[in-house]
Design a protein around this motif. Structure first.
Motif, PDB file in Angstrom:
ATOM      1  N   ILE A 612      32.286  42.033  54.758  1.00  0.00           N
ATOM      2  CA  ILE A 612      32.868  43.140  55.523  1.00  0.00           C
ATOM      3  C   ILE A 612      34.365  42.921  55.735  1.00  0.00           C
ATOM      4  N   ASN A 613      34.735  41.672  56.091  1.00  0.00           N
ATOM      5  CA  ASN A 613      36.132  41.381  56.436  1.00  0.00           C
ATOM      6  C   ASN A 613      36.984  40.964  55.248  1.00  0.00           C
ATOM      7  N   ALA A 614      36.358  40.399  54.231  1.00  0.00           N
ATOM      8  CA  ALA A 614      37.125  39.918  53.077  1.00  0.00           C
ATOM      9  C   ALA A 614      36.349  40.178  51.800  1.00  0.00           C
ATOM     10  N   GLY A 615      35.902  41.425  51.654  1.00  0.00           N
ATOM     11  CA  GLY A 615      35.041  41.771  50.533  1.00  0.00           C
ATOM     12  C   GLY A 615      35.695  41.604  49.184  1.00  0.00           C
ATOM     13  N   THR A 616      37.002  41.838  49.088  1.00  0.00           N
ATOM     14  CA  THR A 616      37.704  41.719  47.816  1.00  0.00           C
ATOM     15  C   THR A 616      37.560  40.321  47.231  1.00  0.00           C
ATOM     16  N   TYR A 617      37.556  39.319  48.120  1.00  0.00           N
ATOM     17  CA  TYR A 617      37.446  37.936  47.664  1.00  0.00           C
ATOM     18  C   TYR A 617      35.987  37.498  47.542  1.00  0.00           C
ATOM     19  N   THR A 618      35.167  38.016  48.431  1.00  0.00           N
ATOM     20  CA  THR A 618      33.809  37.489  48.570  1.00  0.00           C
ATOM     21  C   THR A 618      32.817  38.101  47.597  1.00  0.00           C
ATOM     22  N   VAL A 619      32.787  39.431  47.529  1.00  0.00           N
ATOM     23  CA  VAL A 619      31.734  40.120  46.774  1.00  0.00           C
ATOM     24  C   VAL A 619      31.708  39.737  45.299  1.00  0.00           C
ATOM     25  N   PRO A 620      32.850  39.675  44.590  1.00  0.00           N
ATOM     26  CA  PRO A 620      32.797  39.288  43.175  1.00  0.00           C
ATOM     27  C   PRO A 620      32.176  37.916  42.942  1.00  0.00           C
ATOM     28  N   ILE A 621      32.407  37.007  43.894  1.00  0.00           N
ATOM     29  CA  ILE A 621      31.825  35.668  43.758  1.00  0.00           C
ATOM     30  C   ILE A 621      30.313  35.720  43.964  1.00  0.00           C
ATOM     31  N   LEU A 622      29.879  36.495  44.938  1.00  0.00           N
ATOM     32  CA  LEU A 622      28.450  36.582  45.227  1.00  0.00           C
ATOM     33  C   LEU A 622      27.693  37.263  44.091  1.00  0.00           C
TER      34      LEU A 622
END
Length: 679
Positions: A612-622
């Motif tokens: 939610i707060n840092a989706g640009t960094y987090t979601v691609p990794i997940l």
């Protein structure tokens, strides 16, 4: 025969010999049991001394007779077997009775029950006489002396007089008189208390405390009975002994301040090699505080299995087997393992409800005695010598460890908190540790927060956190900050005290596992104040938490570290700090169906906040981690309600992102094809 550890005192679960037992086996067993009974002559008796000696002499005479039967060889008949079987049953009861009479930790209870004990002796002597009456003397082979010996034993059994001894009667009256004084709020004279303890041979703090611990266990067992007939008496006697322990014994040199004086314990290597899941009750999946075993061999927490039975169930919850009886056998070895495991891992170990509330809830004498004792110890703290202050702090530490009613007694005596705070800065390591531990216990009582703050105690606790003379004192200071931070104003005040943030960080970095646990809990509560959030981030908390997750093998530390990271991730700066620290791959690695439910729940909450707060960094990794999706689906189906909802939300975010990426790729591919065709 039942082991002494699994039966109540003055309870004699004798077993009659099997009808098919061989005569020689029965006779040998009877003789061996008789020798065991005679062995009690070398042990010290504190009540019913004459009655016990008479019983031992009678059984000694019986042993001579039984040895003659074995040596001469007699005609075996039903009457003889019946008589010997009856004697074996009686011998078991005599053995149990003498075990209780010579116990080193049940002296006061046996004294108060001395009239009942004398009645037991009387009944057992009559039972021996009856068994000898039906003995077929005419069938005994050998010379006349054997039969004469039998007649002598029979006569001796009939004529043995057992009575409530005068000295016991006198001291029972003294004890009950003091209990009545407690009920009236009157403090007894120390010399009267000392006479009773001298009669019982209780000459040291440790001996007195063993009596207290024994009565605690008896109270816990009594609370599980339907009638609870002896609960008031047991509670009053424990209050009597606690009062004596605090008033009469000044020397605490032999008392260990680390609370390890009770029991031998198990090695740390053995504890570390155990699976903590074995300590969980199969019904509640929570750690067992009072493990008991049922007839199927399965172990459950006592309160859980009792609730199961009271609901009308008569099966084993784990195996489904139908139970013929629902007796519960305390699993004392497992309980000791659980207690040591909790101690080494900083896990709070809650005793039974009775122990939590203390003796005051069970008797008026107990409540009034504790009130008198609180005033006495508070006075010692205020104006006593350093040794008296240290002793008083240690007693308060003991009395408030697991009793909420005791905490209220001491806090309501106004001098207690300021006096304990004064001990923190006297420069005495033992006094500081005991005072800090006592304050930790008392801080669980709501009014303590206000009293500590009013007496500038928050700064003093932070000083101990940073400069404590013993590691244990610094550990206790972190624990106290956890409870003191439950008040919103205190959270802000503690965060503004110089050294509070750095002190907790240092403890988290270099402390023992228990100290780290206390530090994590305190940090977690302090983070509820927005002002503290940025202070912890600036101090490098995320890196420290990553280090704990990487290097610690303790499940509790992992869970609390994840909880703290989850709290940090709720704000944008916290989420970015977690991303930049490189902690995300570690969180994904920890999230696994085999991990504890609590750890999984914090992992999911943490990942959701990061998306939610840092989706640009987090979601691609997940998205790139296929095993993560498997874990999330598993949590959706088998996790807790809370974790399942969060896992579903996280999956929706990942699926939405994946769909957008797919649509984008398709759109990009169509555009390229059109360009090529046109060209």
């Amino acid at each position: 025969m039942a082991n002494d550890a699994t039966r109540r005192i003055l309870n004699f679960p004798a077993i009659r010999p099997c009808e098919s037992v061989a005569f020689t086996t029965l006779l040998s067993s009877l003789i061996n049991l008789g020798h065991k009974i005679c062995g009690y002559k070398s042990r010290t008796l504190f009540a019913n001394k004459k009655n016990a000696r008479k019983s031992s002499r009678l059984i000694e005479s019986l042993l001579v007779f039984l040895e003659e039967i074995r040596n001469e060889g007699s005609l075996v008949g039903d009457s003889l077997v019946l008589s010997l079987s009856e004697l074996y049953w009686v011998f078991q009861k005599v053995n149990f009775l003498l075990e209780d009479c010579t116990r080193g930790d049940a002296r006061l209870l046996m004294l108060v029950n001395s009239e009942k004990v004398s009645n037991h002796f009387r009944v057992l002597m009559r039972a021996i006489a009856l068994a000898m009456d039906v003995m077929p003397l005419e069938s005994l082979e050998g010379d006349v002396e054997v039969k004469e010996l039998a007649e002598l034993v029979r006569t001796q059994a009939r004529k043995t007089k057992v009575e409530f001894e005068r000295v016991d009667r006198r001291f029972v009256r003294k004890v009950l008189l003091i209990v009545n004084m407690f009920e009236s709020g009157i403090a007894p004279e120390s010399r009267d208390l000392r006479r009773i303890l001298e009669h019982l041979g209780i000459r040291s703090w440790n001996e007195c405390n063993k009596e207290v611990k024994f009565l605690e266990s008896e109270i816990a067992k009594e609370c599980l009975t339907t009638e609870k007939r002896d609960l008031g008496l047991l509670s009053s006697l424990m209050a009597f002994l606690i009062y004596c322990r605090c008033r009469l014994f000044e020397d605490i040199c032999s008392v260990k301040s680390d609370f390890q004086q009770y029991g031998g314990g198990f090695s740390s290597e053995m504890i570390q090699g155990l699976n903590s899941d074995d300590f969980n009750c199969p019904i509640t999946l929570e750690i067992m505080t009072d493990p008991v075993t049922i007839s199927t061999g399965q172990t459950y927490d006592r309160l859980s299995i009792l609730k199961w039975f009271r609901s009308g169930n008569r099966t084993c919850p784990k195996t489904g087997e139908r139970l013929m009886y629902t007796d519960l056998v305390p699993n004392l070895a497992l309980k000791q393992l659980v207690m040591q495991y909790c101690s080494e891992n900083g896990i709070p170990f809650s005793e039974s409800e009775v122990q939590n509330h203390g003796v005051a809830t069970s008797s008026m004498a107990g409540a009034q005695a504790m009130s008198l004792l609180a005033k006495f110890l508070a006075d010692r703290l205020a104006v006593g010598t350093l040794q008296e202050q240290q002793k008083a702090a240690y007693e308060i530490r003991l009395l408030t460890k697991s009793s909420s009613s005791n905490r209220s007694c001491f806090v309501e005596v106004g001098e207690t908190i300021p006096s304990l705070l004064n001990l923190l800065s006297l420069g005495n390591p033992a006094a500081q540790e005991n005072a800090m531990a006592a304050l930790l216990n008392l801080s669980k009582y709501p009014k303590t927060n206000q009293l500590v703050a009013e007496n500038d105690g928050l700064s003093l606790v932070v000083d101990v956190l940073n400069l404590g003379l013993k590691p244990e004192a610094r550990q206790h200071a972190a624990g106290a900050l956890f409870y003191l931070s439950s008040v919103e104003n205190n959270r802000r005040t503690i965060g503004n005290i110089t050294g509070s943030i750095s002190g907790l960080m240092n403890l988290l970095r270099d402390g023992s596992d228990r100290a780290k646990k206390n530090a994590l809990l305190a940090i977690l509560v302090l983070l509820m104040c927005p002002e503290n959030h940025s202070k912890f981030l600036e101090s490098g908390l995320v890196s420290l938490l990553k280090n704990v997750l990487t290097n610690s093998e303790r499940e509790e530390l992992t869970t609390h570290s994840l909880a703290t990271l989850s709290a940090l991730s709720e704000k944008l700066d916290g989420s970015m700090a977690i991303i930049h620290s490189g902690t995300l791959p570690l969180i994904i690695q920890i999230l696994n169906p085999s991990t504890s439910k609590s750890a999984n729940e914090y992992c999911v909450s943490l990942l959701l906040s990061l998306c939610i707060n840092a989706g640009t960094y987090t979601v691609p990794i997940l998205i790139k981690n296929s095993s993560l999706m498997v874990s999330l689906y598993s949590i959706v189906t088998s996790g807790t309600t809370h974790s399942s909802k969060k896992a579903s939300s996280l999956l929706r975010i990942l699926h939405t992102f994946n769909e957008k990426m797919t649509d984008s790729s398709m759109a990009s591919g169509t555009h390229q094809e059109r360009v090529v065709t046109a060209w």
